[in-house]
Design an enzyme around this catalytic site. Structure first.
Site, PDB file in Angstrom:
ATOM      1  N   ARG A  71      74.326 -31.188 -68.894  1.00 65.00           N
ATOM      2  CA  ARG A  71      75.403 -30.207 -68.946  1.00 65.00           C
ATOM      3  C   ARG A  71      75.104 -29.141 -69.995  1.00 65.00           C
ATOM      4  NH1 ARG A  71      81.586 -30.973 -71.210  1.00 65.00           N
ATOM      5  NH2 ARG A  71      82.384 -28.963 -70.480  1.00 65.00           N
ATOM      6  N   HIS A 125      74.722 -25.176 -69.200  1.00 64.12           N
ATOM      7  CA  HIS A 125      75.581 -24.202 -69.884  1.00 64.12           C
ATOM      8  C   HIS A 125      74.770 -23.279 -70.796  1.00 64.12           C
ATOM      9  CE1 HIS A 125      79.847 -26.038 -69.320  1.00 64.12           C
ATOM     10  NE2 HIS A 125      79.073 -26.311 -68.279  1.00 64.12           N
ATOM     11  N   ASN A 172      83.106 -25.180 -73.129  1.00 67.28           N
ATOM     12  CA  ASN A 172      82.266 -26.046 -73.955  1.00 67.28           C
ATOM     13  C   ASN A 172      83.037 -26.922 -74.934  1.00 67.28           C
ATOM     14  OD1 ASN A 172      79.870 -25.070 -72.791  1.00 67.28           O
ATOM     15  ND2 ASN A 172      79.762 -23.359 -74.236  1.00 67.28           N
ATOM     16  N   HIS A 198      76.848 -33.905 -60.853  1.00 66.39           N
ATOM     17  CA  HIS A 198      78.115 -34.602 -61.033  1.00 66.39           C
ATOM     18  C   HIS A 198      78.100 -35.979 -60.375  1.00 66.39           C
ATOM     19  CE1 HIS A 198      80.562 -30.669 -61.890  1.00 66.39           C
ATOM     20  NE2 HIS A 198      79.769 -31.025 -62.881  1.00 66.39           N
TER      21      HIS A 198
END
Length: 324
Positions: A60, A64, A92, A190
């Site tokens: 993740r 990001h 975040n 996911h």
């Protein structure tokens, strides 16, 4: 003349893009830090024993990071003079994994100080974290350098919110050079990890102000989610992103979407958006884990190439939380 004025900048931009990635190589640290992969794997393996979410946290952070100013480690920077941290952006807040990056960085500084960038740590640890829980492997290209600044406002505009529609997500990916296959494949991350109630509870009771739950949630799955995230919940309770095999990297995520059991709105949109070209891709991945793994690996390589700093651009941070 006007046509030439238009063409020249295009060729200039293309040359800049190619040059920015020219130095990325799977053997970048072959002489300067030959044990880099083993060191990162050692820390990830140790962390995984006590934190099953380690791989999900790292990938993740990598995603990001890359979607804001490119894969430059900017997401890791704390607030400082002239730096407004990306960590404080809504997308975040509560993100984990920073301490894992710090542990990896410390281990690498002990064996090859000042050599391996924090941006490369995110890329390499992402691949290792996926592989450790049964996912695919891929050849990680290395040689990124770290940014000297962060982009707090870029997080809000460039990172897909968990409540976005597919129409909003598409340009967020295409603007980064990613296509619709990349969007569906990378969403497959996911298949492991957790999400807080606040990222999906708007689907459970009053979806889009309708007074009713999101109709794309399976009626037998809905009570489970409402039990985890009752009305008035503070939003910080965790739920598995993949209800069937939450700690393994597999293609169950896509089978869940077919069964209307995607946790986030952005997940279920991939299958439940009528007429969307994403539906066929979801069906393909649900029917073939091999196809999903192959495409996921390819998309991760593309992701890792976004806006990479190389050569003399940026720096190699000795502490991932602050510039040198």
């Amino acid at each position: 003349m006007s046509f030439l004025r238009f063409i020249v900048p295009i060729f200039f931009l293309i040359s800049i893009f190619v040059a920015s990635n020219a130095q990325l190589s799977s053997t970048f640290y072959a002489t300067t830090c030959p044990n880099v992969t083993e060191v990162v794997r050692g820390v990830m393996e140790q962390t995984q024993r006590t934190d099953v979410r380690a791989g999900a946290k790292i990938i993740r952070l990598h995603f990001h990071d890359c979607f804001v100013n490119g894969c430059d480690g900017s997401i890791l920077l704390d607030n400082a003079t002239g730096i407004i941290s990306e960590k404080d952006a809504a997308a975040n807040v509560g993100a984990g994994g920073f301490e894992i990056v710090d542990d990896i960085k410390t281990a690498l500084e002990n064996v090859c100080p000042g050599v391996v960038s924090c941006a490369d740590i995110l890329a390499l640890a992402s691949e290792i974290g996926v592989a450790l829980v049964g996912g695919p492997t891929w050849q990680v290209l290395l040689g990124r350098r770290d940014s000297l600044t962060a982009n707090r406002t870029g997080v809000d505009s460039d990172i897909p919110s968990p409540v976005e529609s597919l129409d909003v997500m598409r340009p967020q990916f295409t603007n980064k050079g990613m296509d619709i296959t990349d969007l569906v494949a990378l969403s497959g991350a996911h298949t492991f990890g957790r999400a807080r109630c606040r990222t999906f509870q708007q689907r459970l009771f009053n979806f889009n102000g309708s007074g009713s739950p999101d109709p794309t949630i399976n009626s037998t799955y809905l009570p489970t989610l409402q039990g985890t995230c009752p009305q008035g919940n503070d939003g910080n309770t965790f739920e598995n992103l993949d209800k069937t095999t939450p700690d393994n990297f597999d293609n169950d995520y896509y089978i869940n979407l077919q069964n209307q059991e995607g946790l986030l709105q952005t997940d279920q949109e991939l299958f439940s958006t009528s007429g969307s070209d994403t539906i066929a891709i979801v069906n393909r991945y649900a029917g073939s884990q091999t196809q999903f793994f192959d495409d996921f690996a390819s998309s991760m390589i593309k992701l890792g190439n976004i806006g990479a700093l190389t050569g003399t651009n940026g720096e190699i941070r000795t502490d991932c939380k602050r510039v040198n």
